[in-house]
Design a protein around this motif. Structure first.
Motif, mmCIF file in Angstrom:
data_model
loop_
_atom_site.group_PDB
_atom_site.id
_atom_site.type_symbol
_atom_site.label_atom_id
_atom_site.label_comp_id
_atom_site.label_asym_id
_atom_site.label_seq_id
_atom_site.Cartn_x
_atom_site.Cartn_y
_atom_site.Cartn_z
ATOM 1 N N GLU A 132 14.671 4.059 7.675
ATOM 2 C CA GLU A 132 14.394 3.657 8.840
ATOM 3 C C GLU A 132 15.470 2.446 9.520
ATOM 4 O OE1 GLU A 132 12.326 3.547 6.043
ATOM 5 O OE2 GLU A 132 11.141 5.272 6.634
ATOM 6 N N GLN A 133 15.791 2.618 10.746
ATOM 7 C CA GLN A 133 16.678 1.819 11.228
ATOM 8 C C GLN A 133 16.316 0.207 11.245
ATOM 9 O OE1 GLN A 133 19.681 2.679 12.635
ATOM 10 N NE2 GLN A 133 20.146 0.691 13.019
ATOM 11 N N TYR A 134 14.994 0.067 11.137
ATOM 12 C CA TYR A 134 14.674 -1.266 11.108
ATOM 13 C C TYR A 134 14.875 -2.057 9.783
ATOM 14 C CZ TYR A 134 10.211 0.937 9.622
ATOM 15 O OH TYR A 134 9.075 1.650 9.161
ATOM 16 N N ASP A 182 18.605 -2.751 9.734
ATOM 17 C CA ASP A 182 18.793 -3.666 10.532
ATOM 18 C C ASP A 182 18.691 -4.932 9.687
ATOM 19 O OD1 ASP A 182 19.550 -2.356 12.391
ATOM 20 O OD2 ASP A 182 17.901 -2.534 13.792
ATOM 21 N N LYS A 183 17.457 -5.207 8.983
ATOM 22 C CA LYS A 183 17.221 -6.292 8.396
ATOM 23 C C LYS A 183 17.848 -6.504 7.104
ATOM 24 C CE LYS A 183 14.627 -9.631 6.836
ATOM 25 N NZ LYS A 183 14.519 -10.853 7.797
ATOM 26 N N THR A 211 6.417 -1.940 6.643
ATOM 27 C CA THR A 211 6.314 -1.375 8.194
ATOM 28 C C THR A 211 7.314 -2.337 8.837
ATOM 29 O OG1 THR A 211 4.891 -3.052 8.920
ATOM 30 C CG2 THR A 211 3.902 -1.012 8.259
ATOM 31 N N GLN A 212 7.880 -1.727 10.161
ATOM 32 C CA GLN A 212 8.886 -2.657 10.832
ATOM 33 C C GLN A 212 8.175 -3.886 11.083
ATOM 34 O OE1 GLN A 212 10.242 -0.850 14.247
ATOM 35 N NE2 GLN A 212 11.572 -2.618 14.783
ATOM 36 N N GLN A 213 7.152 -4.150 11.273
ATOM 37 C CA GLN A 213 6.431 -5.310 11.579
ATOM 38 C C GLN A 213 6.492 -6.364 10.335
ATOM 39 O OE1 GLN A 213 2.595 -5.454 13.225
ATOM 40 N NE2 GLN A 213 2.336 -7.462 13.257
ATOM 41 N N ASP A 268 10.120 -7.527 9.887
ATOM 42 C CA ASP A 268 10.728 -8.447 10.987
ATOM 43 C C ASP A 268 9.851 -9.873 10.587
ATOM 44 O OD1 ASP A 268 12.048 -6.336 12.055
ATOM 45 O OD2 ASP A 268 10.992 -6.069 13.639
ATOM 46 N N TYR A 285 10.115 -10.631 5.524
ATOM 47 C CA TYR A 285 10.634 -9.475 4.862
ATOM 48 C C TYR A 285 10.255 -9.504 3.095
ATOM 49 C CZ TYR A 285 13.697 -5.928 2.599
ATOM 50 O OH TYR A 285 14.129 -5.211 1.716
#
Lengths: 233, 233, 233, 233
Positions: free
Chosen positions: C212-214, C217-218, D136-138, D141, D144
């Protein structure tokens, strides 16, 4: 020019050790030979001697013409008749290396030629690395090691062994050669590397075609022949 | 002839270290044993001792007849009952090696015998390297390590363990053997090599048949038996 | 800041040896270069010199502007025009590494970009590692090594070479770069590692999509840019 | 009992070097930590420090309770919040190892658990080595590295982390743990080995089922728990 006698034995001894240093040898599987300047003798590893015990004086000198041992207290490699046959038929070679290196042997056992999939291959082999036909029962029973040489030479009926300095013997393993024993080791190293790369390539792209002829030409001829410009002269 | 006692322990200690040098050992997974000249005792690695701490005096002497420790302060390898069962039933062997080497273990776990795909294999194993049947729950619960020996010997009901000096235990890993501990290590090294080559062969040719019988005969018998001509005598 | 001249040559010499120490070099296949502080010169390995003979004084200084050798008795790597073209067009890079490392070369030969399958990849390459288009016959015949640079730069028309510091040249092998020669070696090491991991990933899950893109990015931004928090400052 | 402070730092330093010696580390990817006897502090590798420069005094002490650095001049590993979360939730562990070892990472990236295909696996992991769900993205973000610990612990909701001392983090890489830092390294080594063996097993037998429960029980419990009989005592 190739060294003579003591120098040749030293050179062939070193080439055998280099083969080990490159990780191409398991147990005592593998041997390197080198031809004398006059082409009358070749020096070869003795049969079944452990590499960590191998000394220059163990290297055996064999007559190209008769196949007889000219100097040395040990038996030469059991593959000596194969080496000798190659020296007799491949004009211009001065060294031969035989290994059972893992990836090249996998191709030999699968009886598949290694296609030229890239420049690593093209730098060393001008086209696919061919696989011999299997030996017949008669060939095996009558003169196995000699006939291994015969099927190799037969495989090169329409190929230049100087341009393609290696082969896969079907159900056996690779042989490589070159202008000197040291160069034949380099070609054996290159052969193992391209065998491994090609396995990976087919895993990613099972129907991958070989490279275009012009890429093959470019890479081969930038390292070989009159127009070569790779390396220090 | 095999060395006795102190010499035997030294020989078995060295064979265990050789196993590490050949890259066949991860952590403490693996052990080598060797039989005394009179066949009454065998020397074996202690259980779970790190190889870099292993000394000749750590090697444990075990009675073939009773399975009891005859000499040594440490517990013998947990696989001792398997080694012992092999010495009891495979006449003529003098050394046993057990590893969890990666490629041979992959075949063991897949419960597939390794077909003879080439001369590297034929030089060491006269035909496929067989895989045992899985042990039953009862066999595992009652006497696991002993019954590992039992299924190995059962696998060789119609096979000569001298001609095929290795086996894959289903869902476990390989055992190899030979006339001495050192030779059993060599066969374990060869087994791992042919396991890796055969994996590559099947990747290139999934339906590859084994080699012709006459090639198998030739390679096996040029290294073994009255007609052998590989090595120095 | 990058060292100048003698320091630069020392730095590039060390980076070439590091490449060997990381196991990415077979024979003489591979070379590392590094740019001077003022961006006018780069230091590069000489062509075809054995790594165990390589000394700092063998490193050749080449003009970025003209491509001419400014200092050094040996011919620079035959790949020099590729390095030079990258320095001319990828603003901000200070080192370039070229290898024929086995797994990355397998991807190059299969002409497949390496998808970002995980954080090892995302830590070093912000998205897939792209593969160039094949060179045309004309490009190869006219100026092969220069045009290798041209197709690399063309591949990055819509990509940031700082964020994706590596590429697979179709039917050839990988190039990697970075702010210094040493960092370009690190990226070459990372590229080989992700190439191997991705081969394994596809063996287990042939249709595996990229991460996934996120997640990409992370991982990328925890090591790069203003918000980076990996390492000592 | 675990050593305290200086001894702990020495022990964790050594465990980090052992990880390198086992070939599980590329560049600086990997870190090992160890818990103090009282469970209040853990010692961990600093972030991004080259292993060949790593000294015992570089090891950082971190509070399990607050996550704050208690001693040390360097920043702790960026994965510190993951280590800390595991110490907080997996009662009885005393060491944690994180690597990006190639084969285990391939499984992580394929998001597949490693089935128990044999006794090498059963000796160390009582059942499959599970794979976490993707974050998940959350989660990524917000926190991590902490949430990496959260998904690992979540994966063990119905599993005993003492019996299965390792996990594959989806799209990332493996973590392993054990009663000490040194033991966590051993489990990381075992995890990489079984990852490689299982890849080979599936290549040979794509539909291979896991081993029977009774074989799993036998092998696990001969090394672990009250009935263990492997090793010295």
């Amino acid at each position: 020019m190739l060294p003579m006698l003591e120098d040749l034995k030293q050179h062939v001894w070193q080439a055998n050790l280099d083969l080990v240093a490159h990780g191409l040898v398991t147990l005592t599987w593998g041997n390197v030979s080198g031809l004398s300047d006059d082409g009358e003798l070749f020096a070869i590893k003795p049969s079944g001697v452990a590499y960590d015990k191998l000394q220059p004086e163990h290297i055996v000198l064999v007559s190209v013409d008769t196949g007889e041992v000219v100097e040395g207290d040990l038996k030469p490699s059991s593959d000596t008749p194969t080496h000798r046959y190659l020296y007799q038929h491949f004009t211009g070679i001065g060294g031969v290396t035989h290994t059972h290196s893992t990836k090249a042997t996998a191709w030999s056992q699968a009886r598949r030629a290694i296609p030229c999939f890239g420049t690593t291959h093209a730098d060393h082999f001008y086209g696919e690395v061919p696989v011999t036909r299997p030996l017949t029962q008669q060939e095996i029973d009558e003169a196995y090691e000699l006939n291994t040489g015969v099927v190799i030479v037969e495989t090169f009926a329409d190929l230049d062994p100087i341009a393609v300095p290696g082969v896969l013997v079907a159900s056996h393993a690779p042989f490589a050669w070159g202008p000197t024993a040291a160069k034949s080791v380099e070609n054996a190293v290159a052969l193992e590397a391209v065998a491994e790369m090609a396995l990976g390539t087919l895993a990613l792209q099972p129907a991958m075609p070989p490279v275009e002829q012009y890429l093959l030409d470019k890479h081969y001829f930038r390292k070989h022949g009159a127009g070569a410009y790779y390396g220090q002269k």
